[in-house]
Design a protein around this motif. Structure first.
Motif, short mmCIF file in Angstrom:
data_model
loop_
_atom_site.label_atom_id
_atom_site.label_comp_id
_atom_site.label_asym_id
_atom_site.label_seq_id
_atom_site.Cartn_x
_atom_site.Cartn_y
_atom_site.Cartn_z
N ALA A 230 42.18 33.40 40.95
CA ALA A 230 41.96 33.11 39.53
C ALA A 230 42.34 34.28 38.63
O ALA A 230 42.89 34.08 37.54
CB ALA A 230 40.49 32.73 39.31
N TYR A 231 42.07 35.49 39.08
CA TYR A 231 42.36 36.68 38.28
C TYR A 231 43.80 37.18 38.44
O TYR A 231 44.22 38.07 37.72
CB TYR A 231 41.40 37.81 38.65
N GLN A 232 44.54 36.62 39.36
CA GLN A 232 45.88 37.13 39.68
C GLN A 232 46.82 37.09 38.49
O GLN A 232 47.64 37.99 38.30
CB GLN A 232 46.46 36.32 40.84
N THR A 233 46.72 36.06 37.65
CA THR A 233 47.63 35.93 36.51
C THR A 233 47.00 36.45 35.21
O THR A 233 47.62 36.33 34.16
CB THR A 233 48.05 34.46 36.33
N SER A 234 45.79 36.99 35.28
CA SER A 234 45.13 37.50 34.07
C SER A 234 45.61 38.91 33.74
O SER A 234 46.40 39.51 34.47
CB SER A 234 43.61 37.48 34.26
N ASP A 235 45.08 39.44 32.64
CA ASP A 235 45.44 40.81 32.22
C ASP A 235 44.85 41.86 33.15
O ASP A 235 45.36 42.97 33.24
CB ASP A 235 44.95 41.07 30.79
N THR A 236 43.74 41.53 33.82
CA THR A 236 43.09 42.49 34.73
C THR A 236 42.95 41.88 36.13
O THR A 236 41.87 41.42 36.50
CB THR A 236 41.70 42.88 34.20
N PRO A 237 44.04 41.84 36.91
CA PRO A 237 43.95 41.28 38.26
C PRO A 237 43.08 42.19 39.15
O PRO A 237 42.94 43.38 38.90
CB PRO A 237 45.40 41.26 38.74
N LEU A 238 42.50 41.58 40.18
CA LEU A 238 41.68 42.35 41.11
C LEU A 238 42.57 43.26 41.94
O LEU A 238 43.66 42.88 42.35
CB LEU A 238 40.89 41.42 42.03
N GLN A 239 42.10 44.46 42.18
CA GLN A 239 42.89 45.47 42.89
C GLN A 239 42.49 45.59 44.36
O GLN A 239 42.56 46.67 44.94
CB GLN A 239 42.72 46.83 42.21
N ILE A 240 42.05 44.50 44.98
CA ILE A 240 41.71 44.56 46.40
C ILE A 240 42.91 44.09 47.22
O ILE A 240 43.74 43.32 46.74
CB ILE A 240 40.46 43.72 46.73
#
Length: 124
Positions: free
Chosen positions: A16-26
């Motif tokens: 879900a966060y992959q295309t957002s401004d702050t993707p997860l860094q894991i």
């Protein structure tokens, strides 16, 4: 017993966060089958892990401790052990595929080094 579902929730959040401004860094997340109560999350910094687990109910801060895995133990976490069938001579087996599928056979000899098994099939 919630380890797998928690890892799946983390994966859904990552997508879900992959295309957002702050993707997860894991980099990865997994739970070992025989180890209850542990989830491994791979990231470059501990702050990346903290950001990833925010909002996941099963990982509320009151229930667990975050620990860095020592470098000498990291490869042990990822090791995959392949289970091999322990066939012995005079043991009865059932053929799983091919021309003789579902037929009964007796193990005559086993050569583990070359992955060869000699069988004597029971006539139909």
């Amino acid at each position: 017993g919630e380890e797998k579902s928690t890892v799946l929730a983390l994966m859904r959040k990552f997508i879900a966060y992959q295309t957002s401004d702050t993707p997860l860094q894991i980099k990865s997340a997994f739970a070992k089958e025989g180890l209850k109560g542990y989830i491994y999350i791979e990231a470059f910094k501990q702050t990346h892990v903290k950001h990833a687990i925010e909002g996941i109910n099963a990982l509320s801060r009151a229930q667990f401790q975050q620990k860095l895995v020592p470098i000498n133990e990291m490869t042990d976490c990822m090791r995959v052990v392949k289970e091999t069938a322990q066939l012995k001579p005079k043991q009865w087996v059932r053929i799983k595929s091919g021309l003789y599928k579902d037929d009964l056979a007796k193990v005559e000899a086993v050569e583990d080094a070359q992955n060869i098994v000699w069988l004597k099939l029971v006539p139909r």
